[in-house]
Design a protein around this motif. Structure first.
Motif, PDB file in Angstrom:
ATOM      1  N   ASP A  75       0.859  -1.189   0.000  1.00 31.43           N
ATOM      2  CA  ASP A  75       0.000   0.000   0.000  1.00 31.43           C
ATOM      3  C   ASP A  75       0.893   1.235   0.000  1.00 31.43           C
ATOM      4  N   VAL A  76       1.172   1.762  -1.184  1.00 29.86           N
ATOM      5  CA  VAL A  76       2.079   2.906  -1.294  1.00 29.86           C
ATOM      6  C   VAL A  76       1.530   4.120  -0.551  1.00 29.86           C
ATOM      7  N   SER A  77       0.260   4.429  -0.746  1.00 31.08           N
ATOM      8  CA  SER A  77      -0.333   5.603  -0.093  1.00 31.08           C
ATOM      9  C   SER A  77      -0.327   5.459   1.421  1.00 31.08           C
ATOM     10  N   GLY A  78      -0.667   4.254   1.909  1.00 30.23           N
ATOM     11  CA  GLY A  78      -0.686   4.027   3.348  1.00 30.23           C
ATOM     12  C   GLY A  78       0.705   4.131   3.951  1.00 30.23           C
ATOM     13  N   THR A  79       1.711   3.579   3.265  1.00 29.36           N
ATOM     14  CA  THR A  79       3.088   3.673   3.748  1.00 29.36           C
ATOM     15  C   THR A  79       3.561   5.108   3.750  1.00 29.36           C
ATOM     16  N   CYS A  80       3.177   5.852   2.717  1.00 28.03           N
ATOM     17  CA  CYS A  80       3.550   7.256   2.636  1.00 28.03           C
ATOM     18  C   CYS A  80       2.980   8.042   3.805  1.00 28.03           C
ATOM     19  N   ARG A  81       1.724   7.793   4.130  1.00 27.70           N
ATOM     20  CA  ARG A  81       1.093   8.488   5.260  1.00 27.70           C
ATOM     21  C   ARG A  81       1.762   8.108   6.575  1.00 27.70           C
ATOM     22  N   ALA A  82       2.067   6.827   6.730  1.00 26.32           N
ATOM     23  CA  ALA A  82       2.702   6.369   7.965  1.00 26.32           C
ATOM     24  C   ALA A  82       4.086   6.986   8.129  1.00 26.32           C
ATOM     25  N   ALA A  83       4.842   7.074   7.033  1.00 24.01           N
ATOM     26  CA  ALA A  83       6.181   7.663   7.098  1.00 24.01           C
ATOM     27  C   ALA A  83       6.108   9.140   7.449  1.00 24.01           C
ATOM     28  N   GLU A  84       5.132   9.845   6.881  1.00 25.60           N
ATOM     29  CA  GLU A  84       4.977  11.262   7.214  1.00 25.60           C
ATOM     30  C   GLU A  84       4.589  11.431   8.673  1.00 25.60           C
ATOM     31  N   ALA A  85       3.718  10.566   9.177  1.00 25.55           N
ATOM     32  CA  ALA A  85       3.316  10.640  10.586  1.00 25.55           C
ATOM     33  C   ALA A  85       4.490  10.338  11.516  1.00 25.55           C
ATOM     34  N   ALA A  86       5.455   9.544  11.017  1.00 26.39           N
ATOM     35  CA  ALA A  86       6.623   9.189  11.830  1.00 26.39           C
ATOM     36  C   ALA A  86       7.737  10.234  11.741  1.00 26.39           C
ATOM     37  N   SER A 107      17.275   9.012   0.087  1.00 25.32           N
ATOM     38  CA  SER A 107      15.815   8.968   0.105  1.00 25.32           C
ATOM     39  C   SER A 107      15.318   7.568  -0.207  1.00 25.32           C
ATOM     40  N   HIS A 108      13.979   7.409  -0.157  1.00 28.39           N
ATOM     41  CA  HIS A 108      13.343   6.126  -0.444  1.00 28.39           C
ATOM     42  C   HIS A 108      12.202   6.326  -1.441  1.00 28.39           C
ATOM     43  N   THR A 109      12.366   5.795  -2.642  1.00 24.09           N
ATOM     44  CA  THR A 109      11.267   5.762  -3.589  1.00 24.09           C
ATOM     45  C   THR A 109      10.356   4.605  -3.209  1.00 24.09           C
ATOM     46  N   LEU A 110       9.049   4.878  -3.109  1.00 27.03           N
ATOM     47  CA  LEU A 110       8.076   3.836  -2.778  1.00 27.03           C
ATOM     48  C   LEU A 110       7.450   3.303  -4.060  1.00 27.03           C
ATOM     49  N   LEU A 111       7.529   1.998  -4.247  1.00 22.59           N
ATOM     50  CA  LEU A 111       6.989   1.351  -5.441  1.00 22.59           C
ATOM     51  C   LEU A 111       5.954   0.304  -5.040  1.00 22.59           C
ATOM     52  N   PRO A 112       4.924   0.097  -5.844  1.00 24.28           N
ATOM     53  CA  PRO A 112       3.988  -0.989  -5.566  1.00 24.28           C
ATOM     54  C   PRO A 112       4.691  -2.331  -5.656  1.00 24.28           C
ATOM     55  N   ALA A 113       4.174  -3.311  -4.933  1.00 18.24           N
ATOM     56  CA  ALA A 113       4.820  -4.623  -4.861  1.00 18.24           C
ATOM     57  C   ALA A 113       5.046  -5.242  -6.237  1.00 18.24           C
ATOM     58  N   ALA A 114       4.197  -4.913  -7.202  1.00 17.36           N
ATOM     59  CA  ALA A 114       4.335  -5.473  -8.556  1.00 17.36           C
ATOM     60  C   ALA A 114       5.627  -5.046  -9.236  1.00 17.36           C
ATOM     61  N   ASP A 115       6.250  -3.955  -8.749  1.00 18.09           N
ATOM     62  CA  ASP A 115       7.499  -3.464  -9.332  1.00 18.09           C
ATOM     63  C   ASP A 115       8.710  -3.973  -8.573  1.00 18.09           C
ATOM     64  N   GLY A 116       8.540  -5.025  -7.801  1.00 17.48           N
ATOM     65  CA  GLY A 116       9.612  -5.582  -6.995  1.00 17.48           C
ATOM     66  C   GLY A 116      10.575  -6.430  -7.795  1.00 17.48           C
ATOM     67  N   PRO A 117      11.393  -7.247  -7.086  1.00 18.70           N
ATOM     68  CA  PRO A 117      12.441  -8.033  -7.735  1.00 18.70           C
ATOM     69  C   PRO A 117      11.968  -8.977  -8.828  1.00 18.70           C
TER      70      PRO A 117
END
Length: 335
Positions: A75-86, A107-117
């Motif tokens: 969940d890119v949006s959810g992770t982004c919100r959590a990181a900002e809250a932290a 920095s950390h680019t956040l990618l959806p799981a489909a763009d993984g290894p």
């Protein structure tokens, strides 16, 4: 981790180092108005090598090194919100994917799981495949075992909390090592899948100045100290990479005299370990073998580790002191 991105002054020589010394394959290129990138790949390791005027500020402040550690998430949006809250912040975007603050200039680019290894190419870039090259070339390197991050003193807990609360990584291991009048502290955080592991290290500010303080000065603050590549068989890998031009740190002969007295299951291999300089350690799950390179970069910051795991889940606790002392000898010899 989807990939790590190296910012470099000379893309050609940096790509050549990874290809000729470590056996990476150039699989794709991407070009934008202010930078160009090459995607290098071996096993499960993706390294982006980037140069251009768009990265001059980073190079001026930190020198050549890892500037982005891309993370995949469900969940890119959810992770982004959590990181900002932290306590994190959005510092940009890559192909529509948010880029979050990490540490220092990294920095950390956040990618959806489909763009993984498992994907053909990591998202966020317009890749042009290199003609005739395989998509997932194999070699000595299997995966990126962990990323070692050097932080300023008294900030370990703060960053461990940030990665725990913001990115869902958990505290996995901690170690305090004193060597003479110097000392370093460390906390390891990792994802539930084990796909992202950060070893956070920092100098003890009440102790004397040492190699970590020197790294922070050369690097212009916190940064990636080394990348640890997992291999299946470290001894032949060291021979091959050394022949290809990789310079490894020296291990004192007394280390192997003491190793013979330790019961870690490698007695029959000590001669081969001594010949290559490989370190050995054991934990309750098994043992590991590891060796560290010298930095190939002008400001002597980023370097690399080879690690072979034979059941061990640790990071070479008994070898932290040996690594620290080896790097310290090199630092003093260079002064």
């Amino acid at each position: 981790m989807a990939y790590v991105e190296l910012y470099t002054i000379d893309k050609g020589s940096s790509v050549d180092y990874f290809v000729s010394s470590f056996g990476f394959t150039r699989v794709a290129d991407a070009v934008t108005a202010d930078r160009s990138s090459v995607l290098l790949r071996q096993g499960g390791v993706d390294v982006l090598v980037t140069s251009g005027r768009g990265i001059w500020k980073f190079l001026d402040e930190h020198g050549e090194g890892i500037a982005d550690i891309a993370l995949t998430c469900d969940d890119v949006s959810g992770t982004c919100r959590a990181a900002e809250a932290a306590g994190g912040s959005i510092v940009g975007s890559t192909g529509g994917n948010p880029v979050l603050s990490g540490f220092g200039g990294v920095s950390h680019t956040l990618l959806p799981a489909a763009d993984g290894p498992g994907s053909a190419f990591p998202g966020g870039h317009h890749w042009i495949a290199t003609s005739g090259e395989p998509i997932r070339p194999t070699g000595r390197l299997r995966s990126l075992d962990h990323v070692a991050i050097c932080l300023e003193g008294n900030t370990l807990a703060e960053f461990a909390d940030y990665y725990e609360d913001g990115f869902g990584l958990s505290r996995y291991f901690s170690e305090y090592v004193g060597v003479g009048d110097q000392a370093m502290d460390s906390i390891v955080v990792r994802s539930a899948s084990g796909g992202a592991t950060f070893t956070l290290v920092a100098p003890d500010p009440v102790k004397g100045s040492g190699q970590l303080d020197a790294f922070l000065e050369r690097n212009g603050g916190p940064g990636v100290q080394h990348l640890a590549f997992l291999v299946d068989d470290i001894v032949p890998a060291v021979h091959e990479f050394r022949d290809r031009g990789v310079e490894f740190l020296r291990t004192p002969g007394t280390y192997y005299d003491m190793l013979a007295e330790r019961s870690i299951g490698v007695r029959e291999e000590i001669a081969a370990l001594r010949a290559t300089g490989v370190l050995a350690d054991r934990d309750e799950w098994g043992y590991l073998l590891q060796l560290f390179s010298r930095s190939p970069y002008e400001r002597n910051t980023l370097f690399f580790e080879l690690i072979q795991r034979r059941g061990s889940r640790g990071f070479g606790s008994s070898n932290i002191r040996a690594l620290y002392e080896a790097v310290e000898r090199d630092r003093l010899a260079a002064e």
